[in-house]
Design an enzyme around this catalytic site. Sequence first.
Site, short mmCIF file in Angstrom:
data_model
loop_
_atom_site.label_atom_id
_atom_site.label_comp_id
_atom_site.label_asym_id
_atom_site.label_seq_id
_atom_site.Cartn_x
_atom_site.Cartn_y
_atom_site.Cartn_z
CE LYS A 98 -0.70 -0.52 4.40
NZ LYS A 98 -1.91 -1.30 4.56
CE LYS A 147 -7.56 -3.09 -1.25
NZ LYS A 147 -6.73 -3.45 -0.09
CE LYS A 207 1.40 -2.67 -1.59
NZ LYS A 207 0.62 -3.64 -0.90
N1 AQP Z 1 0.47 -4.43 -6.42
C1 AQP Z 1 0.24 -5.68 -6.06
N2 AQP Z 1 0.74 -6.71 -6.78
C2 AQP Z 1 0.49 -8.01 -6.41
N3 AQP Z 1 -0.24 -8.34 -5.32
C3 AQP Z 1 -0.75 -7.34 -4.57
N4 AQP Z 1 -1.52 -7.31 -3.46
C4 AQP Z 1 -1.75 -6.03 -3.11
N5 AQP Z 1 -1.16 -5.19 -3.97
C5 AQP Z 1 -0.54 -5.95 -4.90
C6 AQP Z 1 -2.04 -8.50 -2.78
O1 AQP Z 1 -3.44 -8.37 -2.65
C7 AQP Z 1 -3.86 -9.03 -1.46
C8 AQP Z 1 -4.80 -8.17 -0.68
O2 AQP Z 1 -4.15 -6.99 -0.28
P1 AQP Z 1 -4.64 -6.21 1.00
O3 AQP Z 1 -6.01 -5.74 0.79
O4 AQP Z 1 -4.44 -7.04 2.19
O5 AQP Z 1 -3.73 -4.98 1.16
P2 AQP Z 1 -2.29 -4.63 0.71
O6 AQP Z 1 -1.42 -5.77 0.44
O7 AQP Z 1 -1.77 -3.66 1.71
O8 AQP Z 1 -2.67 -3.93 -0.66
P3 AQP Z 1 -2.90 -2.43 -0.91
O9 AQP Z 1 -3.58 -2.24 -2.19
O10 AQP Z 1 -1.62 -1.70 -0.75
O11 AQP Z 1 -3.93 -2.03 0.22
P4 AQP Z 1 -3.82 -0.91 1.33
O12 AQP Z 1 -3.50 0.33 0.58
O13 AQP Z 1 -5.15 -0.89 1.98
O14 AQP Z 1 -2.73 -1.31 2.26
C9 AQP Z 1 -2.60 -9.40 -0.69
O15 AQP Z 1 -2.33 -10.77 -0.85
C10 AQP Z 1 -1.53 -8.58 -1.36
O16 AQP Z 1 -0.27 -9.22 -1.29
#
Ligand code: AQP
Length: 334
Positions: free
Chosen positions: A114, A200, A197
Amino acid sequence: MARPRVLSGIQPTADSFHLGNYLGAVRQWVTMQETHDAFYCVVDLHAITVPTEADALRRRSRVAAAQLFAAGLDPERSTVFVQSHVREHTELAWVLICLTGMGEAGRMTQFKDKSAKFGESAASVGLFTYPILQAADILLYQANLVPVGADQKQHLELTRDLGQRFNHRFGDTFTLPDPYILKEVEKITDLQDPTAKMSKSSSSPAGILDVLEQPGPLRKKVMRAVTDTGSEVLFDEENKPGISNLLRIQSALTGTPIPELVARYEGQGYGTFKKDVAEAVLETFAPIRERTEKLLADEKELDRMLAIGAERASAVARQTMEQVRERVGFLPKL
Ligand code: AQP
């Protein structure tokens, strides 16, 4: 016997959850409320580790909570709350920060990924300590199990290490949690870059399927998903990562095993298969979108539901923190 406790969180960092969040995490949360003492939070304190506008954060926190209820979390069976409503999260995080080595925190790969976006020196200290706050989120509730996607595995290991260190130094206080990761859906990938992956903050709009998106754009995105050379629908992660991702999605959404899907689409090419994947996505998302819209139409009621969740969560968090304060040696306040 008391049910085992489950805790997980999701960041209000976008105007909708995406398919990866839903399949990798939220869907398991809904199932687990039947068998576990369930605590789920919208982790707004985590969201501010990257620059965030106040109105957007408020809106997204409500949207996140509404989506959780709309996806099937029942406020009677699950404690759904907003992280910043329970002050003990930050208090415990400080204690744990003081137990974490700089090198240990520096090895967290999500920080590296990040912070690469802004350059490491521009990244906030909050982003660096994010996994320690996450450890506090979990340990505070004495959770046995944490349902997450594969990207959170390393943070869960840190949580266990910190819990164990505290227990060793100050006496048994924390339950050590296990991750609950469903192999089949642990990493849903980006439709345009099937090796990364779905995320968001890092996926391009064409690569991400948002739960609250309208059917038209959703269908288009699935139809335009990057596919691989050849025309056969086969599961081959290495040579056909795009088709393999769509097969994983279709299998998870319809409950059909992948080999059965492969047999069904034999000789039919990618077009028919993608059309069916799009339909499965639309069918899953439409009712969640409709319920979310209804919940958001009555903000007062939504806030009331979250206040009840915060109350229940606070009762548990207070108990843990009382013990922590006493064990660390903070003077009681008369
Ligand atoms: N691509 C994915 N496949 C499976 N699980 C996923 N999770 C996120 N992306 C995938 C799971 O969703 C839960 C919530 O995620 P988060 O909001 O804590 O943020 P994250 O893991 O960092 O997901 P993002 O979409 O990449 O968000 P941002 O961009 O804000 O950092 C978690 O249990 C995660 O494992």
